[in-house]
Scaffold this motif. Sequence first.
Motif, PDB file in Angstrom:
ATOM      1  N   UNK A 364       0.745  -1.248  -0.050  1.00  0.00           N
ATOM      2  CA  UNK A 364      -0.224  -0.038  -0.065  1.00  0.00           C
ATOM      3  C   UNK A 364       1.018   1.438   0.044  1.00  0.00           C
ATOM      4  N   UNK A 365       2.014   1.260  -0.414  1.00  0.00           N
ATOM      5  CA  UNK A 365       2.891   2.410  -0.315  1.00  0.00           C
ATOM      6  C   UNK A 365       2.505   3.326  -1.842  1.00  0.00           C
ATOM      7  N   UNK A 366       2.884   4.562  -1.479  1.00  0.00           N
ATOM      8  CA  UNK A 366       2.362   5.463  -2.491  1.00  0.00           C
ATOM      9  C   UNK A 366       3.323   5.609  -3.496  1.00  0.00           C
ATOM     10  N   UNK A 367       3.565   4.583  -4.364  1.00  0.00           N
ATOM     11  CA  UNK A 367       4.603   4.501  -5.430  1.00  0.00           C
ATOM     12  C   UNK A 367       3.812   3.892  -6.699  1.00  0.00           C
ATOM     13  N   UNK A 368       4.457   3.855  -7.893  1.00  0.00           N
ATOM     14  CA  UNK A 368       3.952   3.603  -8.814  1.00  0.00           C
ATOM     15  C   UNK A 368       4.187   1.882  -8.939  1.00  0.00           C
ATOM     16  N   UNK A 369       3.122   1.375  -9.111  1.00  0.00           N
ATOM     17  CA  UNK A 369       3.114  -0.350  -9.098  1.00  0.00           C
ATOM     18  C   UNK A 369       2.108  -0.899 -10.054  1.00  0.00           C
ATOM     19  N   UNK A 370       1.914  -2.220  -9.948  1.00  0.00           N
ATOM     20  CA  UNK A 370       0.975  -2.740 -10.962  1.00  0.00           C
ATOM     21  C   UNK A 370      -0.544  -2.388 -10.509  1.00  0.00           C
ATOM     22  N   UNK A 371      -1.319  -2.377 -11.430  1.00  0.00           N
ATOM     23  CA  UNK A 371      -2.716  -2.213 -11.451  1.00  0.00           C
ATOM     24  C   UNK A 371      -3.519  -3.128 -10.358  1.00  0.00           C
ATOM     25  N   UNK A 372      -4.128  -2.801  -9.493  1.00  0.00           N
ATOM     26  CA  UNK A 372      -4.981  -3.588  -8.720  1.00  0.00           C
ATOM     27  C   UNK A 372      -5.828  -4.331  -9.618  1.00  0.00           C
ATOM     28  N   UNK A 373      -6.257  -5.602  -9.384  1.00  0.00           N
ATOM     29  CA  UNK A 373      -6.981  -6.418  -9.808  1.00  0.00           C
ATOM     30  C   UNK A 373      -8.521  -5.924  -9.996  1.00  0.00           C
ATOM     31  N   UNK A 374      -8.940  -5.607  -9.019  1.00  0.00           N
ATOM     32  CA  UNK A 374     -10.532  -4.951  -8.438  1.00  0.00           C
ATOM     33  C   UNK A 374     -10.600  -3.522  -8.370  1.00  0.00           C
ATOM     34  N   UNK A 375     -10.087  -2.846  -9.237  1.00  0.00           N
ATOM     35  CA  UNK A 375     -10.356  -1.260  -8.825  1.00  0.00           C
ATOM     36  C   UNK A 375     -11.648  -0.523  -8.585  1.00  0.00           C
ATOM     37  N   UNK A 376     -12.543  -1.219  -9.376  1.00  0.00           N
ATOM     38  CA  UNK A 376     -13.992  -0.719  -8.906  1.00  0.00           C
ATOM     39  C   UNK A 376     -14.437  -0.938  -7.522  1.00  0.00           C
ATOM     40  N   UNK A 377     -14.337  -2.195  -6.911  1.00  0.00           N
ATOM     41  CA  UNK A 377     -14.761  -2.607  -5.874  1.00  0.00           C
ATOM     42  C   UNK A 377     -13.615  -1.779  -4.825  1.00  0.00           C
ATOM     43  N   UNK A 378     -12.525  -1.784  -4.773  1.00  0.00           N
ATOM     44  CA  UNK A 378     -11.526  -1.320  -4.026  1.00  0.00           C
ATOM     45  C   UNK A 378     -11.547   0.265  -4.101  1.00  0.00           C
ATOM     46  N   UNK A 379     -11.885   0.729  -5.160  1.00  0.00           N
ATOM     47  CA  UNK A 379     -12.025   2.119  -5.348  1.00  0.00           C
ATOM     48  C   UNK A 379     -13.121   2.953  -4.709  1.00  0.00           C
ATOM     49  N   UNK A 380     -14.264   2.037  -5.068  1.00  0.00           N
ATOM     50  CA  UNK A 380     -15.393   2.701  -4.248  1.00  0.00           C
ATOM     51  C   UNK A 380     -15.186   2.545  -2.883  1.00  0.00           C
ATOM     52  N   UNK A 381     -14.626   1.302  -2.162  1.00  0.00           N
ATOM     53  CA  UNK A 381     -14.648   1.438  -0.632  1.00  0.00           C
ATOM     54  C   UNK A 381     -13.647   2.587  -0.257  1.00  0.00           C
ATOM     55  N   UNK A 382     -12.603   2.576  -1.040  1.00  0.00           N
ATOM     56  CA  UNK A 382     -11.726   3.763  -0.413  1.00  0.00           C
ATOM     57  C   UNK A 382     -12.465   5.080  -0.545  1.00  0.00           C
ATOM     58  N   UNK A 383     -13.152   5.279  -1.742  1.00  0.00           N
ATOM     59  CA  UNK A 383     -13.754   6.755  -1.920  1.00  0.00           C
ATOM     60  C   UNK A 383     -14.728   6.803  -0.757  1.00  0.00           C
ATOM     61  N   UNK A 384     -15.548   5.878  -0.316  1.00  0.00           N
ATOM     62  CA  UNK A 384     -16.475   6.113   0.861  1.00  0.00           C
ATOM     63  C   UNK A 384     -15.934   6.553   1.940  1.00  0.00           C
ATOM     64  N   UNK A 385     -14.718   5.894   2.323  1.00  0.00           N
ATOM     65  CA  UNK A 385     -13.933   5.664   3.754  1.00  0.00           C
ATOM     66  C   UNK A 385     -13.238   7.191   3.495  1.00  0.00           C
ATOM     67  N   UNK A 386     -12.759   7.387   2.636  1.00  0.00           N
ATOM     68  CA  UNK A 386     -12.120   8.810   2.631  1.00  0.00           C
ATOM     69  C   UNK A 386     -12.876   9.985   2.483  1.00  0.00           C
ATOM     70  N   UNK A 387     -14.117   9.811   1.939  1.00  0.00           N
ATOM     71  CA  UNK A 387     -14.890  10.950   2.022  1.00  0.00           C
ATOM     72  C   UNK A 387     -15.552  11.349   3.475  1.00  0.00           C
ATOM     73  N   UNK A 388     -15.743   9.974   4.055  1.00  0.00           N
ATOM     74  CA  UNK A 388     -16.243  10.110   5.660  1.00  0.00           C
ATOM     75  C   UNK A 388     -14.998  10.654   6.239  1.00  0.00           C
ATOM     76  N   UNK A 389     -14.179  10.042   6.329  1.00  0.00           N
ATOM     77  CA  UNK A 389     -13.090  10.582   7.474  1.00  0.00           C
ATOM     78  C   UNK A 389     -12.600  11.985   7.169  1.00  0.00           C
ATOM     79  N   UNK A 390     -12.717  12.389   6.130  1.00  0.00           N
ATOM     80  CA  UNK A 390     -12.168  13.658   5.786  1.00  0.00           C
ATOM     81  C   UNK A 390     -13.120  14.597   5.970  1.00  0.00           C
TER      82      UNK A 390
END
Length: 508
Positions: A364-390
């Motif tokens: 989970x380091x903030x560096x360029x790496x390979x693409x995650x396999x499930x970007x839609x699912x994980x991206x949605x979860x991250x988006x909801x958590x980030x919006x809430x915590x911010x």
Amino acid sequence: MMDHLPILPILIPLFGGLLMLLPPFAGVERYVNRRIGTTLLCVLHIVATIFLMNSVSENGSMMYAIGNWQAPFGIIMFADPLAVMLVLLTGFLGLASTLYAFAGTDREGRYFHPIMQFQIMGITGAFLTHDLFNLFVFFEVLLIASYALLIHGGGKQRTLANVHYVILNLVGSSLFLFALGTLYGTTGTLNIADMSLKISTLSAREQVIAEAGGMLLLVVFGLKAAILPLHFWLPRTYAAASAPVAALFAIMTKVGVYGIFRVYTVIFGEQAGQLSGMIQPWIWPLAILTVIIGTVGVLASPDLRNLTGNLVIISVGTLLMAFAIRTPEATAAGFYYLIHSTLISAALFMIADMIGQQRGKAVDRFVIARKVQQPALLGLMFFVAAMAIAGLPPFSGFIGKLIILQSAFSDSDKVWVWSIVLISSLLTIIALSRAGTTLFWRHAGDRDKADKTAVSYWQIGGVSLLLIASPLIVIYGAPVIKYTGHAAQQLHDLSAAVSVMQLKGVQQ
């Protein structure tokens, strides 16, 4: 049976954890039995707490004396709206963490689930006890369990973090004992309600000694809550722990915050005479600096787990600002924010782990790496958590921060609270935006596709359970805020605890 409700949330994980050390749960290949047993225990804990919450809401706070030894000499459990709310939050978080661990974390050691139950028991006891010595005992229970959970799965990084964590908490435990001895020597009691009555009757010499004991307690609670300058252990420790353990640890800093709210509102509150508000000159700068250092840590974090650890520090500082305002309205706002921040920060630890599973060595380091396999699912979860915590609408973080801002009535409070909370929120949005962009958009193609692993349904279930709570406490915001307001009023009303102890008596 109803008379014994205050002790049930402690007994269920205690005896459940002990039973899970025996057949048919013991053994390397008995993990299915352990999973069924621990799920049942978590559900029973939540159900018992809900019944307790309903009883407290209808009949008022409940005092329970172990072995019928009367206060202030016996072991007293005190179930008021605040304690029960935090116990329910602990049970809910424990269930989500346990479900997430079913993806494989629990198979890294046969004692994972029993230790998780002992951890829940220690945290629950710390919230329900009404005696400072028993608070120390439950602190030690939850800390011993946390030592084992932190090192669960092994590894050099976890071992190193655990050594630092153990040493710091051993020092904190020693200071706790010194503080208890000092306060007992001056007041002759460690029962919180009884001490609150005696603290104002001390002589001038005894007040000096009691103040020293009170300041030592602030150091102890500050270490547990990760208040500046005692915060440095938290990001590294939480980042080293496995995801379900780090998620459960999100409630542990709140044990320290709870200690500050309980002790310095009840014992050293308005009725404490010369010792009233003794930490007030310290708490404002500590709260502000804790938010500032947490925000700097968020901006400087090299990975999502460290970033989440620093977000926990920001939440602690925000809660301290609510405490520093010293009004029931601010306290109620702080309690709502406590629920929100605990659930969402726990979810972020899990999300960081799921993202790391699909980015290879970069984790989970903030560096360029390979693409995650499930970007839609994980991206949605991250988006909801980030919006809430911010603290962005329409999620619970927005409501929590808004009512804290509204609780600042005086001009000086408004200047500090509004400026610090809003600036910190803005910088947190920037940091989370950078994190999301790096993790989901900056990638080096689809190399090593065969190494990618889809996240488990258990992991999705554990995270979803926590994320769904954010919109729910917005949709049902009115009753939740009403409940936290009632909890705050009870906390600030010293006569409530005293009347329960003196007039209602205690149950065996």
